[in-house]
Design an enzyme around this catalytic site. Sequence first.
Site, PDB file in Angstrom:
ATOM      1  N   LYS A 137      19.156   1.825  32.915  1.00 34.56           N
ATOM      2  CA  LYS A 137      19.970   2.232  31.758  1.00 34.56           C
ATOM      3  C   LYS A 137      19.694   3.664  31.327  1.00 34.56           C
ATOM      4  O   LYS A 137      20.612   4.385  30.948  1.00 34.56           O
ATOM      5  CB  LYS A 137      19.712   1.297  30.571  1.00 34.56           C
ATOM      6  CG  LYS A 137      20.307  -0.084  30.709  1.00 34.56           C
ATOM      7  CD  LYS A 137      20.233  -0.835  29.387  1.00 34.56           C
ATOM      8  CE  LYS A 137      18.820  -0.913  28.862  1.00 34.56           C
ATOM      9  NZ  LYS A 137      18.731  -1.426  27.495  1.00 34.56           N
ATOM     10  N   ARG A 186      20.138  -6.438  20.390  1.00 31.42           N
ATOM     11  CA  ARG A 186      19.431  -7.206  21.418  1.00 31.42           C
ATOM     12  C   ARG A 186      19.804  -8.685  21.375  1.00 31.42           C
ATOM     13  O   ARG A 186      19.492  -9.425  22.311  1.00 31.42           O
ATOM     14  CB  ARG A 186      17.912  -7.074  21.237  1.00 31.42           C
ATOM     15  CG  ARG A 186      17.363  -5.695  21.545  1.00 31.42           C
ATOM     16  CD  ARG A 186      15.856  -5.675  21.447  1.00 31.42           C
ATOM     17  NE  ARG A 186      15.292  -4.349  21.609  1.00 31.42           N
ATOM     18  CZ  ARG A 186      14.980  -3.801  22.782  1.00 31.42           C
ATOM     19  NH1 ARG A 186      15.196  -4.487  23.882  1.00 31.42           N
ATOM     20  NH2 ARG A 186      14.469  -2.590  22.857  1.00 31.42           N
ATOM     21  N   ARG A 204       6.453   0.406  41.631  1.00 29.33           N
ATOM     22  CA  ARG A 204       6.155   1.694  40.996  1.00 29.33           C
ATOM     23  C   ARG A 204       4.645   1.916  40.878  1.00 29.33           C
ATOM     24  O   ARG A 204       3.899   0.999  40.591  1.00 29.33           O
ATOM     25  CB  ARG A 204       6.782   1.774  39.598  1.00 29.33           C
ATOM     26  CG  ARG A 204       8.274   1.919  39.611  1.00 29.33           C
ATOM     27  CD  ARG A 204       8.836   2.425  38.303  1.00 29.33           C
ATOM     28  NE  ARG A 204       8.526   1.593  37.152  1.00 29.33           N
ATOM     29  CZ  ARG A 204       9.236   1.612  36.025  1.00 29.33           C
ATOM     30  NH1 ARG A 204      10.293   2.405  35.910  1.00 29.33           N
ATOM     31  NH2 ARG A 204       8.898   0.835  35.005  1.00 29.33           N
ATOM     32  N   ARG A 226       1.187   0.108  36.487  1.00 28.58           N
ATOM     33  CA  ARG A 226       1.105  -0.111  35.047  1.00 28.58           C
ATOM     34  C   ARG A 226       1.248  -1.604  34.737  1.00 28.58           C
ATOM     35  O   ARG A 226       1.873  -2.348  35.489  1.00 28.58           O
ATOM     36  CB  ARG A 226       2.215   0.669  34.323  1.00 28.58           C
ATOM     37  CG  ARG A 226       2.120   2.168  34.486  1.00 28.58           C
ATOM     38  CD  ARG A 226       3.163   2.886  33.668  1.00 28.58           C
ATOM     39  NE  ARG A 226       4.506   2.365  33.931  1.00 28.58           N
ATOM     40  CZ  ARG A 226       5.618   2.834  33.372  1.00 28.58           C
ATOM     41  NH1 ARG A 226       5.548   3.823  32.515  1.00 28.58           N
ATOM     42  NH2 ARG A 226       6.788   2.326  33.671  1.00 28.58           N
ATOM     43  N   ARG A 236       9.594 -10.284  30.901  1.00 26.13           N
ATOM     44  CA  ARG A 236      10.578  -9.389  30.278  1.00 26.13           C
ATOM     45  C   ARG A 236      11.996  -9.797  30.666  1.00 26.13           C
ATOM     46  O   ARG A 236      12.913  -9.770  29.833  1.00 26.13           O
ATOM     47  CB  ARG A 236      10.306  -7.941  30.691  1.00 26.13           C
ATOM     48  CG  ARG A 236       8.990  -7.392  30.158  1.00 26.13           C
ATOM     49  CD  ARG A 236       8.644  -6.053  30.777  1.00 26.13           C
ATOM     50  NE  ARG A 236       9.594  -5.013  30.388  1.00 26.13           N
ATOM     51  CZ  ARG A 236       9.728  -3.866  31.035  1.00 26.13           C
ATOM     52  NH1 ARG A 236       9.002  -3.620  32.125  1.00 26.13           N
ATOM     53  NH2 ARG A 236      10.591  -2.968  30.609  1.00 26.13           N
TER      54      ARG A 236
END
Length: 210
Positions: free
Chosen positions: A13, A88, A123, A156, A167
């Site tokens: 996004k 949300r 990542r 992370r 999530r």
Amino acid sequence: MNLILLGAPGAGKGTQAEVICSTLNIPAISTGNILREAIKNGTALGMEAKTYMDGGKLVPDEIVINILKERLSADDCQNGFILDGFPRTVPQAEALDKMGVVIDKVVDLEVADEKIMQRLSGRRVCESCGASYHLDYKPSKVEGVCDKCGGKTVQRKDDHPDTIKERLQVYHDQTEPLKDYYHRTGKLVVVEGQEEVADTTALTLKALEA
């Protein structure tokens, strides 16, 4: 043009918001940023929000929306804006409507959960300089070592598979119902995320012209 940008964590996004901002010359507005700005500026609503945040509590929707309305009245929003991260939930969308905030289009960026898992879990970030890498798409020359400063690259916590699953589940449970909400109003446009960012961007801009 007044827009809402929807999409699961890791759907890209942020990149699409930047493109829309530069193309349409409108600001991207996140609730986190406007809350921090209101507190920094010492506004009445900002101070009210601060009491909740200092106590480790969620800021009530009514306060967030009132701060949002203040932000949307600024000069740089006269030609439109992008809301990223709000609403949300369906109740937040309903509250937004009741407050008289008019939305022209809702762009839903669709990326499969499996693809998001691959994107985020791969990542790696340098502990020293913050340089970003990816095990598949942008690996460092030596695994675990930053090309730029020689620091250690790490995964992370937010990019750990278990965290990503949590999530995504929150998104599916709380935010995804917004697709049906805005589909019923005829404002929803769906953009299928592509392998190449530029291809996704082209589809996003085409959707806004429709």
